[in-house]
Motif scaffolding. Sequence first.
Motif, PDB file in Angstrom:
ATOM      1  N   ALA A   7       0.836  -1.209   0.000  1.00 18.23           N
ATOM      2  CA  ALA A   7       0.000   0.000   0.000  1.00 18.23           C
ATOM      3  C   ALA A   7       0.869   1.258   0.000  1.00 18.23           C
ATOM      4  O   ALA A   7       0.633   2.193  -0.783  1.00 18.23           O
ATOM      5  N   LEU A   8       1.877   1.270   0.849  1.00 17.60           N
ATOM      6  CA  LEU A   8       2.746   2.459   0.940  1.00 17.60           C
ATOM      7  C   LEU A   8       3.546   2.650  -0.342  1.00 17.60           C
ATOM      8  O   LEU A   8       3.910   3.774  -0.695  1.00 17.60           O
ATOM      9  N   GLY A   9       3.802   1.548  -1.043  1.00 18.86           N
ATOM     10  CA  GLY A   9       4.509   1.629  -2.318  1.00 18.86           C
ATOM     11  C   GLY A   9       3.702   2.304  -3.417  1.00 18.86           C
ATOM     12  O   GLY A   9       4.254   2.662  -4.463  1.00 18.86           O
ATOM     13  N   LEU A  10       2.396   2.478  -3.187  1.00 18.60           N
ATOM     14  CA  LEU A  10       1.545   3.139  -4.183  1.00 18.60           C
ATOM     15  C   LEU A  10       1.651   4.665  -4.117  1.00 18.60           C
ATOM     16  O   LEU A  10       1.130   5.358  -4.992  1.00 18.60           O
ATOM     17  N   ILE A  11       2.295   5.185  -3.080  1.00 17.92           N
ATOM     18  CA  ILE A  11       2.432   6.648  -2.963  1.00 17.92           C
ATOM     19  C   ILE A  11       3.336   7.144  -4.093  1.00 17.92           C
ATOM     20  O   ILE A  11       4.455   6.666  -4.257  1.00 17.92           O
ATOM     21  N   VAL A 149       0.489  10.133  11.227  1.00 21.72           N
ATOM     22  CA  VAL A 149       0.503  10.448   9.791  1.00 21.72           C
ATOM     23  C   VAL A 149       1.023   9.232   9.034  1.00 21.72           C
ATOM     24  O   VAL A 149       1.703   8.372   9.605  1.00 21.72           O
ATOM     25  N   VAL A 150       0.745   9.203   7.732  1.00 19.30           N
ATOM     26  CA  VAL A 150       1.205   8.078   6.921  1.00 19.30           C
ATOM     27  C   VAL A 150       2.692   8.214   6.620  1.00 19.30           C
ATOM     28  O   VAL A 150       3.461   7.276   6.836  1.00 19.30           O
ATOM     29  N   VAL A 151       3.107   9.366   6.120  1.00 24.47           N
ATOM     30  CA  VAL A 151       4.496   9.546   5.669  1.00 24.47           C
ATOM     31  C   VAL A 151       5.178  10.693   6.396  1.00 24.47           C
ATOM     32  O   VAL A 151       4.626  11.803   6.458  1.00 24.47           O
ATOM     33  N   ASP A 152       6.365  10.437   6.886  1.00 24.27           N
ATOM     34  CA  ASP A 152       7.213  11.454   7.520  1.00 24.27           C
ATOM     35  C   ASP A 152       8.360  11.780   6.559  1.00 24.27           C
ATOM     36  O   ASP A 152       9.142  10.895   6.207  1.00 24.27           O
ATOM     37  N   LEU A 153       8.440  13.043   6.125  1.00 23.97           N
ATOM     38  CA  LEU A 153       9.562  13.479   5.281  1.00 23.97           C
ATOM     39  C   LEU A 153      10.657  13.929   6.238  1.00 23.97           C
ATOM     40  O   LEU A 153      10.723  15.099   6.641  1.00 23.97           O
ATOM     41  N   ALA A 154      11.501  12.998   6.656  1.00 22.53           N
ATOM     42  CA  ALA A 154      12.378  13.200   7.816  1.00 22.53           C
ATOM     43  C   ALA A 154      13.301  14.409   7.665  1.00 22.53           C
ATOM     44  O   ALA A 154      13.564  15.112   8.647  1.00 22.53           O
ATOM     45  N   ALA A 155      13.767  14.674   6.446  1.00 14.92           N
ATOM     46  CA  ALA A 155      14.731  15.763   6.244  1.00 14.92           C
ATOM     47  C   ALA A 155      14.125  17.134   6.532  1.00 14.92           C
ATOM     48  O   ALA A 155      14.866  18.112   6.728  1.00 14.92           O
ATOM     49  N   LEU A 156      12.801  17.231   6.572  1.00 14.50           N
ATOM     50  CA  LEU A 156      12.156  18.539   6.756  1.00 14.50           C
ATOM     51  C   LEU A 156      11.910  18.880   8.227  1.00 14.50           C
ATOM     52  O   LEU A 156      11.432  19.962   8.552  1.00 14.50           O
ATOM     53  N   GLY A 157      12.226  17.931   9.131  1.00 12.90           N
ATOM     54  CA  GLY A 157      12.297  18.276  10.552  1.00 12.90           C
ATOM     55  C   GLY A 157      10.987  18.295  11.322  1.00 12.90           C
ATOM     56  O   GLY A 157      10.922  18.871  12.410  1.00 12.90           O
ATOM     57  N   GLY A 158       9.965  17.642  10.790  1.00 14.39           N
ATOM     58  CA  GLY A 158       8.676  17.656  11.486  1.00 14.39           C
ATOM     59  C   GLY A 158       8.730  17.051  12.878  1.00 14.39           C
ATOM     60  O   GLY A 158       8.155  17.583  13.822  1.00 14.39           O
ATOM     61  N   ARG A 159       9.442  15.937  12.997  1.00 15.83           N
ATOM     62  CA  ARG A 159       9.526  15.288  14.312  1.00 15.83           C
ATOM     63  C   ARG A 159      10.213  16.199  15.331  1.00 15.83           C
ATOM     64  O   ARG A 159       9.808  16.238  16.503  1.00 15.83           O
ATOM     65  N   GLU A 160      11.234  16.909  14.893  1.00 19.65           N
ATOM     66  CA  GLU A 160      11.940  17.827  15.802  1.00 19.65           C
ATOM     67  C   GLU A 160      10.988  18.954  16.232  1.00 19.65           C
ATOM     68  O   GLU A 160      10.954  19.351  17.393  1.00 19.65           O
ATOM     69  N   ARG A 161      10.211  19.461  15.284  1.00 20.32           N
ATOM     70  CA  ARG A 161       9.268  20.539  15.609  1.00 20.32           C
ATOM     71  C   ARG A 161       8.209  20.076  16.602  1.00 20.32           C
ATOM     72  O   ARG A 161       7.684  20.874  17.385  1.00 20.32           O
ATOM     73  N   ARG A 168       3.537   9.253  15.496  1.00 15.87           N
ATOM     74  CA  ARG A 168       3.575   7.920  14.893  1.00 15.87           C
ATOM     75  C   ARG A 168       3.420   8.045  13.386  1.00 15.87           C
ATOM     76  O   ARG A 168       2.535   8.768  12.914  1.00 15.87           O
ATOM     77  N   THR A 169       4.284   7.376  12.647  1.00 19.15           N
ATOM     78  CA  THR A 169       4.198   7.408  11.187  1.00 19.15           C
ATOM     79  C   THR A 169       4.343   5.982  10.660  1.00 19.15           C
ATOM     80  O   THR A 169       5.013   5.141  11.275  1.00 19.15           O
ATOM     81  N   LEU A 170       3.725   5.717   9.510  1.00 20.39           N
ATOM     82  CA  LEU A 170       3.806   4.379   8.921  1.00 20.39           C
ATOM     83  C   LEU A 170       5.039   4.232   8.052  1.00 20.39           C
ATOM     84  O   LEU A 170       5.506   3.123   7.790  1.00 20.39           O
ATOM     85  N   LEU A 171       5.571   5.347   7.542  1.00 18.66           N
ATOM     86  CA  LEU A 171       6.704   5.345   6.633  1.00 18.66           C
ATOM     87  C   LEU A 171       7.516   6.606   6.828  1.00 18.66           C
ATOM     88  O   LEU A 171       6.956   7.701   6.914  1.00 18.66           O
TER      89      LEU A 171
END
Length: 173
Positions: A7-11, A149-161, A168-171
């Motif tokens: 499923a996540l591969g369909l993104i 959320v489904v997807v975490d774009l780690a380089a953009l720093g959301g978790r730090e914020r 919790r993220t699925l990917l």
Amino acid sequence: MSQLEHALGLIAEVPDFPQPGVLFRDLSPLFADAKAFRVVVDALAETIPADTDVLAAVEARGFLLGGGIAAAHDFGLVPVRKPGKLPTVADEVSYDLEYGSATLQLPAGTIRAGQRVAVIDDVLATGGTAAATCELVERAGAEVTVVSVVVDLAALGGRERLAGRSVRTLLSV
Ligand SMILES: O=P(O)(O)OC[C@H]1O[C@H](OP(=O)(O)OP(=O)(O)O)[C@H](O)[C@@H]1O
Ligand SMILES: Nc1ncnc2[nH]cnc12
């Protein structure tokens, strides 16, 4: 490969949308696949603590996930909206995005003081959207149980914020 991995591969990854330099993660093909949509709804639902009362889902793609989880797993749903859509507004917060700035509004008569609220969206990028939604929830006197959320774009720093919160993220990409 598990059903969730499939499923996540369909993104879809779309370069230069909505502006040059942004690699946009588009969940549309995932939503269009009945099995994939259901698998992701159920996986995201598992990240939500059992004592959560209501979901706060963010316009627009968060509505699809939040609506699916709420209906299948018996939660209330609060649509957190962009300006100009709600007839009565309880509160609003403005914030910066990966591409521009935005404002989110909480509908009147929805979240009550003391409630436990899970924040639901498709993508975590800078975390501005999720942080603003948490602020709306907490200014209403409620408590955020998790940001899921489904997807975490780690380089953009959301978790730090969102440091100090349950995220919790699925990917993570
Ligand atoms: O972590 P952030 O940097 O705040 O970005 C994440 C937000 O950006 C996207 O929404 P967008 O603003 O593109 O709106 P849409 O869902 O209405 O397309 C996404 O659906 C999240 O809500
Ligand atoms: N790269 C991205 N893809 C999808 N949604 C986003 N929201 C902010 N950045 C995004």
